[in-house]
Each structure stands twice: as structure tokens, then as C-alpha cells.
Design a protein around this motif. Sequence first.
Motif, PDB file in Angstrom:
ATOM      1  N   ASN A  27       0.824  -1.368   0.077  1.00  0.00           N
ATOM      2  CA  ASN A  27      -0.039  -0.023  -0.052  1.00  0.00           C
ATOM      3  C   ASN A  27       0.965   1.319  -0.030  1.00  0.00           C
ATOM      4  O   ASN A  27       1.859   1.230   0.496  1.00  0.00           O
ATOM      5  N   ARG A  28       0.254   2.304  -0.483  1.00  0.00           N
ATOM      6  CA  ARG A  28       0.894   3.539  -0.721  1.00  0.00           C
ATOM      7  C   ARG A  28       0.552   4.696  -0.819  1.00  0.00           C
ATOM      8  O   ARG A  28      -0.758   4.744  -1.148  1.00  0.00           O
ATOM      9  N   ILE A  29       0.899   5.714  -0.216  1.00  0.00           N
ATOM     10  CA  ILE A  29       0.270   7.163  -0.352  1.00  0.00           C
ATOM     11  C   ILE A  29       1.393   8.157  -0.783  1.00  0.00           C
ATOM     12  O   ILE A  29       2.462   8.175  -0.657  1.00  0.00           O
ATOM     13  N   GLU A  30       0.889   8.984  -1.805  1.00  0.00           N
ATOM     14  CA  GLU A  30       1.647   9.926  -2.394  1.00  0.00           C
ATOM     15  C   GLU A  30       1.172  11.470  -2.362  1.00  0.00           C
ATOM     16  O   GLU A  30      -0.174  11.489  -2.584  1.00  0.00           O
ATOM     17  N   ASN A  31       1.747  12.240  -1.611  1.00  0.00           N
ATOM     18  CA  ASN A  31       1.250  13.628  -1.487  1.00  0.00           C
ATOM     19  C   ASN A  31       2.023  14.450  -2.329  1.00  0.00           C
ATOM     20  O   ASN A  31       3.388  14.450  -2.521  1.00  0.00           O
ATOM     21  N   LYS A  32       1.508  15.607  -3.012  1.00  0.00           N
ATOM     22  CA  LYS A  32       2.289  16.537  -3.980  1.00  0.00           C
ATOM     23  C   LYS A  32       1.467  17.877  -3.662  1.00  0.00           C
ATOM     24  O   LYS A  32       0.300  17.894  -3.650  1.00  0.00           O
ATOM     25  N   LEU A  33       2.815  18.709  -3.667  1.00  0.00           N
ATOM     26  CA  LEU A  33       2.164  20.133  -3.493  1.00  0.00           C
ATOM     27  C   LEU A  33       2.715  20.835  -4.685  1.00  0.00           C
ATOM     28  O   LEU A  33       3.701  20.788  -5.197  1.00  0.00           O
ATOM     29  N   ARG A  34       2.002  21.689  -5.205  1.00  0.00           N
ATOM     30  CA  ARG A  34       2.278  22.326  -6.557  1.00  0.00           C
ATOM     31  C   ARG A  34       2.081  23.701  -6.258  1.00  0.00           C
ATOM     32  O   ARG A  34       0.911  24.407  -5.852  1.00  0.00           O
ATOM     33  N   TRP A  35       2.906  24.482  -6.614  1.00  0.00           N
ATOM     34  CA  TRP A  35       3.091  25.923  -6.715  1.00  0.00           C
ATOM     35  C   TRP A  35       3.139  26.577  -8.259  1.00  0.00           C
ATOM     36  O   TRP A  35       4.068  25.996  -8.944  1.00  0.00           O
ATOM     37  N   ILE A  60       6.848  21.426  -8.035  1.00  0.00           N
ATOM     38  CA  ILE A  60       6.219  20.460  -7.453  1.00  0.00           C
ATOM     39  C   ILE A  60       7.192  19.797  -6.628  1.00  0.00           C
ATOM     40  O   ILE A  60       8.327  19.242  -6.743  1.00  0.00           O
ATOM     41  N   LEU A  61       6.471  19.601  -5.373  1.00  0.00           N
ATOM     42  CA  LEU A  61       7.239  18.981  -4.249  1.00  0.00           C
ATOM     43  C   LEU A  61       6.474  17.737  -3.950  1.00  0.00           C
ATOM     44  O   LEU A  61       5.271  17.815  -3.665  1.00  0.00           O
ATOM     45  N   SER A  62       7.015  16.289  -4.116  1.00  0.00           N
ATOM     46  CA  SER A  62       6.212  15.124  -3.615  1.00  0.00           C
ATOM     47  C   SER A  62       6.765  14.216  -3.050  1.00  0.00           C
ATOM     48  O   SER A  62       7.826  14.019  -2.618  1.00  0.00           O
ATOM     49  N   HIS A  63       6.257  13.453  -2.106  1.00  0.00           N
ATOM     50  CA  HIS A  63       6.517  12.662  -1.117  1.00  0.00           C
ATOM     51  C   HIS A  63       5.697  11.251  -1.337  1.00  0.00           C
ATOM     52  O   HIS A  63       4.581  11.315  -1.465  1.00  0.00           O
ATOM     53  N   LEU A  64       6.473  10.190  -1.439  1.00  0.00           N
ATOM     54  CA  LEU A  64       5.731   9.021  -1.610  1.00  0.00           C
ATOM     55  C   LEU A  64       6.293   7.953  -0.505  1.00  0.00           C
ATOM     56  O   LEU A  64       7.553   7.891  -0.062  1.00  0.00           O
TER      57      LEU A  64
END
Lengths: 791, 186
Positions: free
Chosen positions: A685-693, A707-711
Motif C-alpha cells: 500500500n502507498r500514499i503520495e502527497n504532492k504540493l504544486r506552486w 512540484i514537491l512530492s513525497h511517496l
Amino acid sequence: MNKKKLLPYLIFPLYSVRPRRRWQYQFFAGWVLFLLFHFAYAQTPKDCHCLIKGVVKDRETRLPIVGAILRIEGTPLFTTTDTAGRYKISNICQGKYTLECRIVGYKVIKTSIVLEHSAEENLNLSEDEVHLQDVEIVARRLQTLLSQKSSLLEGQALELTRGETLGDALKRITGITTLQTGASISKPVIHGLHSNRVVIMNNGIRQEGQQWGSEHAPEIDPFIAKRLTVVKGAAGVRYGSDAIAGVILVEPDELPKSPQLSGEVNAAAFSNGRIGVVSGTLQGGLPQWKGWAWRIQGTLKNGGNIRTPDYFMANTGVRENNFSITTGYRNNRVGVEAFFSQFDSNIGIFSGSHIGSTSDLLKVIQNGEPFIKTGFTRNIERPNQFIRHNLLKGKAYYNFNGNRLSWTIGRQFNRRAEYDLHGPQAATNPALLFRITTLTSDLVLDHKPLGNGKMNGQLGLTGLYQYNFTDGRPLIPDFEQTNIGIFGLERWVFQRWELEAGARFDWRQLDVFRFVGTVPDPRHHSFNNGSGTVGVVHTPNEKLSFRANFGTAWRPPTPNELYSKGVHHGAASYEEGDETLRPEVAYNLIGSVEYTSQRFKGELGMYHNQISDFIYLKPQAEPILTIRGAFPYFKYTQTDATFTGFDLDTQWDVIPQRFSHNLKFSYLRAYDRREQGYLVLIPANRIENKLRWSFGKVFSSKDTYVILSHLWVDKQRRVPPKSDFMDSPSAYHLWNFNVGGALSLKGPSQLHWAFSVQNALNTSYRDYLNRFRYFATEQGRNISLKLRYTF
Amino acid sequence: MSLVHTRLLVLLALVVMLGSCKKEAPAPEDENELITTVRLKFTENGTTTAQTFTWKDLDGDGGTVPTISPISLRTSRTYKLEVEFLDESKTPAENKTSEILSEADEHLVVVTPSASSLFTYTATDKDSRNFPIGLTGTLVTGSASTGTLKVQLRHQPPVNGQPVKNGTVTPGSDDVNVTFPLTLAP
């Protein structure tokens, strides 16, 4: 009718019926418009709460167009698109209208719409050219089911994956993971299933290679695709009964309508492996031949040894030389297209993964890293794979009375040569050589809307003939197979409800040319079965929609599952087929809820896939003793398995036009019901969060973004006990960073740029779905620069 | 027939022509890197009579189980050991030993006892870089006991063009890894 006239009549019987009228719509040129809903007006009491919405994008760049005016002809209703290219017109009475979309610099688009409740029209505008003001309207055919939500990768999202393998690109879609063999070989996994259970349609043709092998990646140049579509869930009715897990559509752009020369050049450079990729496309028309167009495309890729955070992985270079040519003729009644592509690659297989015996494997696992470490080189030595895939495709369609008849034929030849470490006898001969040839033919009739325009659908007849030769080390016998399928799909619309149903029947004959020693011992198998699908879409209001689909699919056992016999070197296991295997049958239930408001979009998709007689490799009690020691013994066995899970995808515009957040969460639980235990090799299972300016214009770069993303990938805890040589790898966190934008150059040309850092913290980790997890960690930090120049 | 018709037909004919092809007849697979047999020839120092023990799996991996002849040697003796590798699935049988010898720089034969008190083995042959090959060597037995004797053929090819063979078992992978029962009696 004389002989000269008879021939075209036979080939295009329907086309030749009224030859004079075929020029009637010749003036229709321009760009393509996709209609999602195209149903006729219902003669029911008028309801004036209808709604139309959609997104307007630039057809070339796929970027949203801001400020386009949308007007419903004959009414005072109009609106403009917002910064995300979205528009919405509400309070329209039921009826048939013409929707017009215009903005300076782009061609005006007009499309007829039939409103019964709400409709969605995504428009793609193309830049205005002096010579062409005509508009063509092409309805989107029943390519995918509406009740099965499909996921798209296109435009900027696809651009960010340029230079990567097809599998890695698809990983951006929630619910898709990859089965890796090192960094250069990756296969898409949909909801835990892969290989023969995923059908890949490469430009409309079923990709047929040695897709059963876990270290056999799809032989497709991702640069061919302008759009990647994934249908998650059984899609057997339309694409072949074996699409138990889903379908991946790799679609190129339509051929240009303008005779003007255009094209693009993509270049990507990656720090890890020092990989360089260049791909170019050139397209245009033929000035003397109205309606004809052509495109040539080619890709070169060259990479060396991949580096993990701590060491280089020896012999992990890659070479690719791919090209494709397309030409076609089209008017609004008839079209033909010929396409040829060649994919040619040489992939080095990490030499530290070569093991001869189980004790070799246990030693390297105990050591925790490869015994032999080297520096960087681009040389590819043994073991390696030379793969060539040629595809020749022909397509013709004919539109008549609102119907469309299309015929697609394809011939594929896939040559896979696998070289082991050994010489000198095999200096020129590969240890394993597969040559598979596949002929396909699909005849599809999209019938005109029936029942007052409330029902449309398609009927199809598909055929496949295939033969395979295997030389070298005994693995799978030569075989030949034929598959005939017929299918029908229909869609009905009632108020805010849409219903879909389809059925298919397949006949498959398989001849296996088995040898016992040198004595032929052929086998014949015959598999026939039906599959079906029913689905519903309900849109209670403009913000909410519900979809549900129940589909069945079945997959006959493949020759490797029936007859393989031998040591699988990378996996240190002895694998044996079983010729008494029956087809596996999937019952797939999918439901999804989608909520869209001005600043928030969320989609939750749930699935339950029950597969009876699921074919898998079952560990046997006794090992097999060979000259290289004892190997664990696995036999292809059947069980009843369930794959249950959900994918959650949300998009929240925290500050509109400036800052947004995107969440992707996927959960999957696979269970073996006969053995009362878990299945092996199921993605964690996995979660990805992405922030985009979004910064808009910064210096001369427009549409600049960061874009900054964390998986986060969990440890796979649901593994059968003692199923593996080592414990499943620990959970890991990955940080990725992207920054990019576009520069306007002279005239219409543009330069898009993207700078990315993958695995920014140089994290050392292993993934459960990488076959090399025993031998080395995953690749370390990878900095890349991608440029795309369009003209 | 209009020009467009002709062009369409030419295009279609081209696709059909390029699509047609010839097919060959299926043939049995042939593995050219198979080793079916490991043969150990022991000659006690000072004598000329050789004792031979074999490990055989004639049908390759899987199928019929291998046949293994147990080794029995005398205690506290010095033997000359010659190791041979054969592919007996072919007629006539192929001797792979000379092939290994010709690639001595990337091969190493390792003979290991299950307990160090059983015997010691010292290779007497050398490759071009003066590392042992192990196809011939001297085996000195210990006191009366039973155990096993393991023969490994290590394939240690160069990595990135750099030789990796260093005289130890570590680099490379097993081409052969077989175990014989061993009895030492006076």
C-alpha cells in the motif's frame, strides 16, 4: 461493372456505394474534438436544469486555455473558461444545441450537443492557421466504458515522464505499480496483476511479445504516445477476454490536418546512469494530395551503469533505437492509415544478479550488497537482452448514415535474444531466443444512435493468429494459436442514468509442438468461453457522479503455464508447467464516486476482483536436485483468489491558480481462498502527497511551476510464510522535486523545460516488486533535465 | 479509377504484402551449455589404479532424479584428484573439461569437505594469472569418518572488462554445485 471498378468495390464495399457524395464534406478539416456524450434529444417534458461543463485545452500543449468564450447558439447563455480551462453553463433547457467555443488565436469550434441532464464536453483547440477555418467534429467512440473510470496521462504530466520507460511513466497513475527487474526493465501492474492479465493496446494493436515473463518489459517507445489511458478492472469484452486486470492504451496523436510542417524535439538527460534520450517527430501533409498526411518519429537512448546510493550496479546500461512512420488519407467519410514502428533495444542485466545456485543467492542476500562492484561504464556485456519489435499496421474506416465501420490489421514480429554469461560456444548464439509473429484483424461497427438516439454501441469481430519459436535452453515449446472473438457493447441513456452492457465470446485453438528428447509429442488445446459486462453511471447533480461496473473476463492458460520446465535463473527456482490447467475466470466489481467542485476534486474507486482458478506458482514440498544444487520447486497451480482494494485521488486548489495539493492513496489486499493465506508479489500500500506552486510568468518563462512530492510505500506484510528467500523489504519514503515552465520562441515555436530530482534524499531502499531486491538496493538520486521544443 | 482510389489501393497492398510471411517448421530445443555429469578420478600416490565416482543427471534439470555414486577412500592417504565435466545427453558425449581449461582465467573448481577434518584439497594447476584452476589437485584424507564432498565449478567472468577471479570462491556464480557422500575407512 468492369474488372477495374470491381476491386475497390470489394475492398471498400460500403464506401463505393455512393461515390459522388464522399466529397460532400471535404471542406470539413481542422482539428479533432472529443465528444463524451453524444446522445439524441429526448422528447420528454422540458427540464431547464441541464448543465454542460468541461475543460478547454490547447490541443498541442495540452495546457488549459484561459478566457475562451463558450456560447450556446440561439440562446443568451455564455461563459468563459477559468484559469484551469474549466467552464460550466447551467440552467439550460433540455434540447439539442450547438456549442461554440472561440478565443483569439485559436480556431473556432462548434459542436452539437444533446442535453438531457448534464453533459461534459472537453474541447481541444488548435492554433489558428490562415488556410484552415473549417471544423471537424469527431465523436468519441466507445473506446472505454463510461462505467469504468479510466485514468489518463497526457500533456504536462506525460511530459514529466519523458525519457523514462513506459512502466515508470504509468506509475504516476493511482493504483498502477511496476514489476521491476532492476531499473531498466519495468512492467505495469494494475491492482496487483500484470503480464498476461494486462492487455496493452499499442496504437490500436494488441501488443504481443513474450509478455508472460516478469523480466520482459513492453517493447514500446513511450515517445510514440501523446496520451496513455489506463482502464483499471476487467475490460475483456472490448479488448480480448484476457484483460482481467485492465487495459493500457498507448495512443499517438492524430495525423495533422494541415499541410504545414510541424514537429517537436524532446531531449532528456539523467544524472543516474548518465542516460541521454533524444526523440524527434516531424509531420506534415502533401501539398498536391489533399487529405494525405505523414509523420516520422524516432528515438535514441543511451545509458550506462545505474548507481544506487552506495555503489554502481555493474552492466546495467541500456540502448534503444526506435522509429515509426505513419501515413494516411482522411476525409470525413473515409480514412486509411498505414503505420510501421520498430523498437530495438539492448539491455544489460545487472551482473551481480546472476546466480547459479540457491547457495549463491543466499550468500549475496547475507552479504547485503553485490560481491563485485565496479565504476561507471556504458559498455553492455553479458548477460544482456537484445529485443526487436516490429509492428506494421493498416487501418481503414468508413462513415455511412451515422455508422462507422473500421477495420484494423496488424502484423507484429518480436525477437527476443537473451544472452547468458556463458561462452564460447554460445558466443554468437543467445542462450534463449524467442521469435513470435502475430497477425491481428479487428472489424468494428459503431452503429448510429438508435431508439430516439438513446442507445448507441458497437459490434466487433476480432481475430488473432500467432506462432512462436523458442531456441536454446529448453523453457517453453514452440506453439501456434488462433483466437476468434465476437463482441457487442451498448449504452443507453435515461435522464440522469446511463446503462452499459456488453458480451463477448472467444474461441481459441492452441497447438503446442512439444518434444520429448528429439521425438515430437505435440499437444492440442481448445478453449472457448464467454465474458460480459454491465455498468451504470448516475449523475444526481453537477458535482457528484457514481459509477458501478460488473465485468467478467477469462484467460486461457498460456504455453509457459502449461509447459514451462526449468530453472528460472534470476529467481533461483525450478518452475514447472501443468498441461491440465483450466482457464481462469475473473468476476470484477468496481464502483467509484467522483465529486467535483470549484476548488476540490475527489475520486474514490473501489474494486473487488474474484478470480476462480487463478494460475500461480505454488511452492512444492520437495526441492529439485540439479547439477547446480537443490532449487526450490514451484509448480503452476490453480486457486481461488480475491483482489480487494481502493484508490483515492484528490485535488484541492488551496489557493486557486497558485497552490494546490494532490493526494493519491492506494490500498490492496490479495487473498488466496483455497490456501487461506496471502499471495506472493503483491504491491504494498502507498500514499503520495504532492504540493504544486504555480508562479505564472517568471522572467521569460511562462506557466512556471514547482512540484514537491513525497511517496510512502509500506512494507508488504501480507506475504505467505516461507515464500521467499528474504523478508519483504521495509517501508520507505521518497522525495521528488520538479520545476518547469515554457518559453515562447519565434513564431509558434515553444520550448518547455523541466528540471527534476528523483529520490532527492538519496534514500537507500528496496522494493518488494523488484526482482533484484535480493542483490542490490534501488537506484539513488537521479537529477534530470527535460526539454521539449515544438514548432 | 480515381487517383485517390489508386493511392489507397497501393497503400493497402503494401500493408498486406509486407504483412505476409514464411514460416519454418518447429524443432526441438537444444541446450548447448548443459553439463550432466561430474566425474571424479582419484589415484592414490604411488599407485596407478584409479577410482572413479560420478554424479549424473542425464536428462538435465528436473525429470529423473540424479544418480550419485558414493565416494569411499582410505584414511590418511594422498590422492591425485582429476575433475571432469561432461555433457552425456548428447551422442557422443561431450567433454566440457577442455572448454573450461581454455577459459581457465574465468573458472575455478572448488572441492570442499563437510567437516575440515575429512580432507584437504590443494589445486595443482594454475591459470595465466597464476590463480588455481582446481581441475587437478592433491587431496589428503584424514581419519576414519563419514561426511560429504562438495564440488563447485565457479564461473567468474570479467565484470566491466575487469577480471574478477582472485583464487577465492566468492566472485561469480555456480555452474556446478554437487555433493557426494564420502566415507573414509582404513
